[in-house]
Design a protein around this motif. Structure first.
Motif, PDB file in Angstrom:
ATOM      1  N   ILE A  46     -25.696  50.232 -51.480  1.00  0.00           N
ATOM      2  CA  ILE A  46     -25.570  51.195 -50.383  1.00  0.00           C
ATOM      3  C   ILE A  46     -24.420  52.150 -50.699  1.00  0.00           C
ATOM      4  CG2 ILE A  46     -25.202  51.498 -47.907  1.00  0.00           C
ATOM      5  CD1 ILE A  46     -27.747  49.972 -48.522  1.00  0.00           C
ATOM      6  N   CYS A  47     -24.700  53.416 -50.640  1.00  0.00           N
ATOM      7  CA  CYS A  47     -23.680  54.434 -50.860  1.00  0.00           C
ATOM      8  C   CYS A  47     -22.557  54.261 -49.839  1.00  0.00           C
ATOM      9  CB  CYS A  47     -24.317  55.818 -50.719  1.00  0.00           C
ATOM     10  SG  CYS A  47     -23.173  57.167 -51.051  1.00  0.00           S
ATOM     11  N   SER A  48     -21.321  54.580 -50.251  1.00  0.00           N
ATOM     12  CA  SER A  48     -20.195  54.452 -49.317  1.00  0.00           C
ATOM     13  C   SER A  48     -20.115  55.649 -48.368  1.00  0.00           C
ATOM     14  CB  SER A  48     -18.873  54.321 -50.096  1.00  0.00           C
ATOM     15  OG  SER A  48     -18.623  55.488 -50.846  1.00  0.00           O
ATOM     16  N   HIS A  49     -20.938  56.635 -48.572  1.00  0.00           N
ATOM     17  CA  HIS A  49     -20.911  57.836 -47.723  1.00  0.00           C
ATOM     18  C   HIS A  49     -21.876  57.719 -46.556  1.00  0.00           C
ATOM     19  CE1 HIS A  49     -21.851  62.269 -47.028  1.00  0.00           C
ATOM     20  NE2 HIS A  49     -20.606  62.120 -46.659  1.00  0.00           N
ATOM     21  N   ALA A  50     -23.048  57.144 -46.798  1.00  0.00           N
ATOM     22  CA  ALA A  50     -24.029  56.939 -45.738  1.00  0.00           C
ATOM     23  C   ALA A  50     -24.967  55.817 -46.185  1.00  0.00           C
ATOM     24  CB  ALA A  50     -24.800  58.218 -45.462  1.00  0.00           C
ATOM     25  N   ASN A  51     -25.818  55.406 -45.276  1.00  0.00           N
ATOM     26  CA  ASN A  51     -26.659  54.230 -45.544  1.00  0.00           C
ATOM     27  C   ASN A  51     -27.869  54.594 -46.408  1.00  0.00           C
ATOM     28  OD1 ASN A  51     -27.747  51.721 -45.479  1.00  0.00           O
ATOM     29  ND2 ASN A  51     -28.378  51.786 -43.331  1.00  0.00           N
ATOM     30  N   VAL A  52     -27.579  54.792 -47.686  1.00  0.00           N
ATOM     31  CA  VAL A  52     -28.601  55.252 -48.625  1.00  0.00           C
ATOM     32  C   VAL A  52     -28.616  54.326 -49.836  1.00  0.00           C
ATOM     33  CG1 VAL A  52     -29.072  57.121 -50.253  1.00  0.00           C
ATOM     34  CG2 VAL A  52     -28.519  57.654 -47.893  1.00  0.00           C
ATOM     35  N   SER A  53     -29.809  54.057 -50.335  1.00  0.00           N
ATOM     36  CA  SER A  53     -29.945  53.149 -51.473  1.00  0.00           C
ATOM     37  C   SER A  53     -29.590  53.849 -52.780  1.00  0.00           C
ATOM     38  CB  SER A  53     -31.392  52.651 -51.521  1.00  0.00           C
ATOM     39  OG  SER A  53     -31.582  51.828 -52.639  1.00  0.00           O
ATOM     40  N   GLU A  65     -25.887  58.096 -59.570  1.00  0.00           N
ATOM     41  CA  GLU A  65     -25.732  59.231 -58.662  1.00  0.00           C
ATOM     42  C   GLU A  65     -26.509  58.985 -57.378  1.00  0.00           C
ATOM     43  OE1 GLU A  65     -27.869  63.109 -59.194  1.00  0.00           O
ATOM     44  OE2 GLU A  65     -25.858  63.812 -59.630  1.00  0.00           O
ATOM     45  N   CYS A  66     -25.841  59.177 -56.260  1.00  0.00           N
ATOM     46  CA  CYS A  66     -26.532  59.070 -54.978  1.00  0.00           C
ATOM     47  C   CYS A  66     -27.461  60.273 -54.820  1.00  0.00           C
ATOM     48  CB  CYS A  66     -25.502  59.033 -53.848  1.00  0.00           C
ATOM     49  SG  CYS A  66     -26.267  58.994 -52.226  1.00  0.00           S
ATOM     50  N   TRP A  67     -28.702  59.995 -54.524  1.00  0.00           N
ATOM     51  CA  TRP A  67     -29.692  61.072 -54.482  1.00  0.00           C
ATOM     52  C   TRP A  67     -29.522  61.989 -53.272  1.00  0.00           C
ATOM     53  CZ3 TRP A  67     -32.685  61.142 -50.119  1.00  0.00           C
ATOM     54  CH2 TRP A  67     -32.768  59.943 -49.401  1.00  0.00           C
ATOM     55  N   LEU A  68     -28.811  61.497 -52.221  1.00  0.00           N
ATOM     56  CA  LEU A  68     -28.782  62.301 -50.998  1.00  0.00           C
ATOM     57  C   LEU A  68     -27.815  63.482 -51.081  1.00  0.00           C
ATOM     58  CD1 LEU A  68     -30.015  62.643 -48.265  1.00  0.00           C
ATOM     59  CD2 LEU A  68     -28.302  61.118 -47.309  1.00  0.00           C
ATOM     60  N   HIS A  69     -26.535  63.180 -51.416  1.00  0.00           N
ATOM     61  CA  HIS A  69     -25.562  64.279 -51.491  1.00  0.00           C
ATOM     62  C   HIS A  69     -24.930  64.421 -52.870  1.00  0.00           C
ATOM     63  CE1 HIS A  69     -25.341  63.001 -47.104  1.00  0.00           C
ATOM     64  NE2 HIS A  69     -25.923  64.175 -47.075  1.00  0.00           N
ATOM     65  N   GLY A  70     -25.345  63.576 -53.802  1.00  0.00           N
ATOM     66  CA  GLY A  70     -24.945  63.812 -55.189  1.00  0.00           C
ATOM     67  C   GLY A  70     -23.641  63.196 -55.659  1.00  0.00           C
ATOM     68  N   SER A  71     -22.994  62.324 -54.854  1.00  0.00           N
ATOM     69  CA  SER A  71     -21.811  61.647 -55.379  1.00  0.00           C
ATOM     70  C   SER A  71     -22.219  60.684 -56.489  1.00  0.00           C
ATOM     71  CB  SER A  71     -21.106  60.847 -54.280  1.00  0.00           C
ATOM     72  OG  SER A  71     -20.381  61.700 -53.431  1.00  0.00           O
ATOM     73  N   SER A  72     -21.395  60.617 -57.534  1.00  0.00           N
ATOM     74  CA  SER A  72     -21.651  59.654 -58.602  1.00  0.00           C
ATOM     75  C   SER A  72     -20.631  58.534 -58.531  1.00  0.00           C
ATOM     76  CB  SER A  72     -21.541  60.341 -59.968  1.00  0.00           C
ATOM     77  OG  SER A  72     -22.640  61.177 -60.165  1.00  0.00           O
ATOM     78  N   LEU A  83     -17.327  64.269 -54.901  1.00  0.00           N
ATOM     79  CA  LEU A  83     -17.511  64.294 -53.441  1.00  0.00           C
ATOM     80  C   LEU A  83     -19.004  64.408 -53.109  1.00  0.00           C
ATOM     81  CD1 LEU A  83     -14.562  66.690 -52.594  1.00  0.00           C
ATOM     82  CD2 LEU A  83     -14.679  64.236 -52.128  1.00  0.00           C
ATOM     83  N   PRO A  84     -19.390  64.088 -51.882  1.00  0.00           N
ATOM     84  CA  PRO A  84     -18.569  63.869 -50.697  1.00  0.00           C
ATOM     85  C   PRO A  84     -18.067  62.427 -50.518  1.00  0.00           C
ATOM     86  CG  PRO A  84     -20.869  63.868 -50.083  1.00  0.00           C
ATOM     87  CD  PRO A  84     -20.829  64.212 -51.546  1.00  0.00           C
ATOM     88  N   ALA A  85     -18.562  61.467 -51.276  1.00  0.00           N
ATOM     89  CA  ALA A  85     -18.081  60.094 -51.094  1.00  0.00           C
ATOM     90  C   ALA A  85     -16.631  59.997 -51.574  1.00  0.00           C
ATOM     91  CB  ALA A  85     -18.966  59.128 -51.863  1.00  0.00           C
TER      92      ALA A  85
HETATM   93  S1  FES Z   1     -25.152  59.418 -48.757  1.00  0.00           S
HETATM   94 FE1  FES Z   1     -24.487  59.141 -50.800  1.00  0.00          FE
HETATM   95  S2  FES Z   1     -23.269  60.888 -51.162  1.00  0.00           S
HETATM   96 FE2  FES Z   1     -23.903  61.131 -49.131  1.00  0.00          FE
END
Ligand code: FES
Length: 109
Positions: A46-53, A65-72, A83-85
């Protein structure tokens, strides 16, 4: 006395494709197992920015890389490199025994 690091088989090494994360669950905890650059890593899924796999993201240069907002996140440390995480994601120790990939929910960092 019980050991604080109990390794549990999560999948077979031959099931892991290079740079293709595999989502597993360990005691109800989602974990992304990644084979890359000759090693296998386990990072909380789970990404530390939002609840995304995170396992739905891409792997490159030992980062996922998180697919939602692109933090690696660095697969070795869980630290975000963009950022944004801003908070790290837990990473877990991995052992390979033959074709078995074992993960312990003990955090490395
Ligand atoms: S939810 Fe992963 S960077 Fe925003």
């Amino acid at each position: 006395m019980t050991s604080s690091s109990t390794f549990v088989r999560v999948c077979g090494l031959s099931e892991l494709e290079e740079d293709t994360p595999k989502r597993v669950e360990l005691d109800g905890t989602p974990v992304s197992v990644v084979r890359t650059e000759g090693e296998v890593f386990a990072i909380h899924d789970i990404c530390s920015h939002a609840n995304v796999s995170l396992s739905e993201g891409e792997v490159e240069d030992c980062q996922i890389e998180c697919w939602l907002h692109g933090s690696s996140f660095d697969l070795r440390t869980g630290k975000p490199s963009s950022l944004p995480a801003t908070r790290p994601v837990p990473v877990y120790p991995v052992q390979i025994e033959g074709d078995d990939v074992l993960v312990s929910l003990t955090q490395e960092s």
